[in-house]
Design a protein around this motif. Structure first.
Motif, PDB file in Angstrom:
ATOM      1  N   UNK A  30      72.945  35.274  32.708  1.00 29.00           N
ATOM      2  CA  UNK A  30      72.838  34.559  31.400  1.00 29.00           C
ATOM      3  C   UNK A  30      74.302  34.188  30.999  1.00 29.00           C
ATOM      4  N   UNK A  31      75.329  34.893  31.318  1.00 27.51           N
ATOM      5  CA  UNK A  31      76.655  34.634  31.222  1.00 27.51           C
ATOM      6  C   UNK A  31      77.101  33.336  31.945  1.00 27.51           C
ATOM      7  N   UNK A  32      76.575  33.541  33.025  1.00 23.32           N
ATOM      8  CA  UNK A  32      76.982  32.401  33.909  1.00 23.32           C
ATOM      9  C   UNK A  32      76.362  31.029  33.647  1.00 23.32           C
ATOM     10  N   UNK A  33      75.014  30.924  33.245  1.00 25.91           N
ATOM     11  CA  UNK A  33      74.290  29.956  32.723  1.00 25.91           C
ATOM     12  C   UNK A  33      74.997  29.334  31.566  1.00 25.91           C
ATOM     13  N   UNK A  34      75.598  30.250  30.723  1.00 27.72           N
ATOM     14  CA  UNK A  34      75.936  29.806  29.385  1.00 27.72           C
ATOM     15  C   UNK A  34      77.450  29.121  30.027  1.00 27.72           C
ATOM     16  N   UNK A  35      78.186  29.598  30.711  1.00 25.77           N
ATOM     17  CA  UNK A  35      79.634  29.134  31.038  1.00 25.77           C
ATOM     18  C   UNK A  35      79.185  27.807  31.623  1.00 25.77           C
ATOM     19  N   UNK A  36      78.307  27.699  32.784  1.00 26.07           N
ATOM     20  CA  UNK A  36      77.917  26.359  33.216  1.00 26.07           C
ATOM     21  C   UNK A  36      77.638  25.093  32.126  1.00 26.07           C
ATOM     22  N   UNK A  37      76.931  25.780  31.221  1.00 23.21           N
ATOM     23  CA  UNK A  37      76.327  24.681  30.182  1.00 23.21           C
ATOM     24  C   UNK A  37      77.591  24.166  29.220  1.00 23.21           C
TER      25      UNK A  37
END
Length: 71
Positions: A30-37
């Motif tokens: 989730x943290x990775x996806x938030x950063x990518x977004x």
């Protein structure tokens, strides 16, 4: 290269370092996806942000290796 351009590069690099620390402190999908977004707002990530991410992650890996190498 103008000083304004260099200042933006430095800010991007520092931001990349901050993002990497966030991810290292909370290594979840989730943290990775938030950063990518967040980083990919314009369809591309500035090179300096990527350099900051990589530099911080590599430093973290090297610290882990030196901590484990004392055994």
């Amino acid at each position: 290269m103008s000083s304004d351009h260099q200042t933006q590069n430095d800010e991007d690099f520092n931001y990349g370092c901050e993002c990497a620390m966030t991810l290292l402190n909370e290594p979840t999908e989730d943290c990775l996806n938030d950063l990518i977004d967040e980083l990919d707002e314009n369809g591309m990530i500035p090179t300096e942000i990527v350099y900051g991410l990589l530099a911080t992650i590599l430093m973290s890996l090297n610290e882990d290796e030196s901590d484990n190498g004392d055994h």
